[in-house]
Design an enzyme around this catalytic site. Structure first.
Site, PDB file in Angstrom:
ATOM      1  CG  ASN A   9      -1.720   1.226   1.387  1.00 32.31           C
ATOM      2  OD1 ASN A   9      -1.819   2.028   0.457  1.00 32.31           O
ATOM      3  ND2 ASN A   9      -2.322   1.416   2.549  1.00 32.31           N
ATOM      4  CE  LYS A  11      -0.011   3.244   4.651  1.00 32.09           C
ATOM      5  NZ  LYS A  11      -0.017   3.300   6.086  1.00 32.09           N
ATOM      6  CG  HIS A  95      -5.761   1.942   4.857  1.00 36.70           C
ATOM      7  ND1 HIS A  95      -5.334   2.918   5.711  1.00 36.70           N
ATOM      8  CD2 HIS A  95      -4.783   1.013   4.809  1.00 36.70           C
ATOM      9  CE1 HIS A  95      -4.121   2.594   6.160  1.00 36.70           C
ATOM     10  NE2 HIS A  95      -3.766   1.441   5.621  1.00 36.70           N
ATOM     11  CD  GLU A  97      -2.876   5.517   6.578  1.00 39.09           C
ATOM     12  OE1 GLU A  97      -2.792   5.579   5.339  1.00 39.09           O
ATOM     13  OE2 GLU A  97      -2.029   4.922   7.284  1.00 39.09           O
ATOM     14  CD  GLU A 167      -3.520  -2.623   7.080  1.00 40.79           C
ATOM     15  OE1 GLU A 167      -2.370  -2.805   6.686  1.00 40.79           O
ATOM     16  OE2 GLU A 167      -4.203  -1.643   6.761  1.00 40.79           O
ATOM     17  N   GLY A 173       2.321   1.955  10.693  1.00 38.40           N
ATOM     18  CA  GLY A 173       3.325   3.007  10.575  1.00 38.40           C
ATOM     19  C   GLY A 173       4.002   3.371  11.887  1.00 38.40           C
ATOM     20  CB  SER A 213       4.906  -2.164  11.999  1.00 32.98           C
ATOM     21  OG  SER A 213       4.512  -0.841  12.297  1.00 32.98           O
TER      22      SER A 213
END
Ligand code: PGA
Length: 251
Positions: A9, A11, A95, A97, A167, A173, A213
């Site tokens: 991904n 992003k 996702h 985010e 996730e 991250g 991660s």
């Protein structure tokens, strides 16, 4: 037997040139992965989808989002027929985010999943709990809601083709991995939820990824778990060399 899947991904990273350079370098990588029964793919920004497809048509390419309507007055959005027009057949949905910064709800994800399947596309549906939810021991409640509402109204056949990515938001991250025990516990739980609604066959075929991660050093441990069929990788997917290490370390 479920095929392993490693998805990058990207992003909001990479210009078109950078994305194409990766796609060119990744040709060899794709052949290598396939020879070892591993599917690999990347999710570039909308602007790079076309270039990556052209340079490397064999690589699975996903959009990072889509709208559920085919067309209309939705400024700034991209529809599924527009993605298909580029030959893009995969799409990330929900996702964290998108959920956190753009208010995406389970109901909106459900509309998108239905629209993607209506167009024979393959969604990667992302679920996961926040740190506060994790600390309050609410992980399974949150996951249950995300899975049941997100998949509502899909058919068994849809679910067999679906990919779900677990996730935990607190591990994305941050370098703070969920332990392999947590990853297996929740991926197994997701498979049980799928089984409850769509039956055993669908639950055996749906692919479930861990994300958060994931690095070359820890990828093998996750994929060694029974219910973890692959990984959704952010930071460690941006460089071809690191992507190569992810694949090599699984073998
Ligand atoms: P990360 O991102 O690997 O950089 O933690 C994963 C993701 O957001 O899918």
């Amino acid at each position: 037997m479920r095929r392993k899947l490693l998805f990058g991904n990207w992003k909001m990273n990479k210009t078109r040139e950078e994305a194409k350079a990766f796609a060119e370098e990744a040709k060899e990588l794709d052949r290598f992965a396939k020879a070892h029964n591993i599917d690999i793919g990347v999710a570039p920004t909308f602007l790079s989808l076309c270039g990556v497809r052209k340079v490397n048509p064999d690589l699975c390419v996903a959009a990072q989002n889509c709208h559920f309507e085919d067309h209309g007055a939705f400024t700034g959005e991209i529809s599924i027929p527009m993605l298909l027009d580029l030959g893009v057949t995969w799409c990330l949905i929900g996702h964290s985010e998108r959920r956190t910064y753009f208010g995406e709800t389970n109901e909106a994800c459900n509309k998108k999943l239905k629209a993607l399947f209506a167009n024979n596309m393959t969604p990667i549906y992302c679920v996961g709990e926040t740190l506060a939810e994790f600390e309050a021991n609410k992980t399974k409640d949150v996951i249950k809601e995300q899975v049941l509402v997100g998949l509502e109204g899909l058919t068994k056949e849809n679910v067999k083709k679906l990919v779900i990515a677990y996730e935990p938001v607190w591990s994305i991250g941050t370098g703070k991995n969920a332990s392999t025990t947590i990853a297996e516990d929740i991926c197994g739980y997701i498979r049980e939820l799928v089984k409850g609604v769509f039956g055993e066959e669908a639950s055996e075929e749906v692919r479930i990824l861990y994300g958060g991660s994931v690095k070359p050093e820890n990828v093998k441990a996750y994929l060694g778990e029974k219910d973890v069929d692959g990984a959704l990788v952010g930071g460690a997917s941006l460089k071809v060399e690191s992507f190569r290490q992810l694949i090599e370390n699984i073998l």
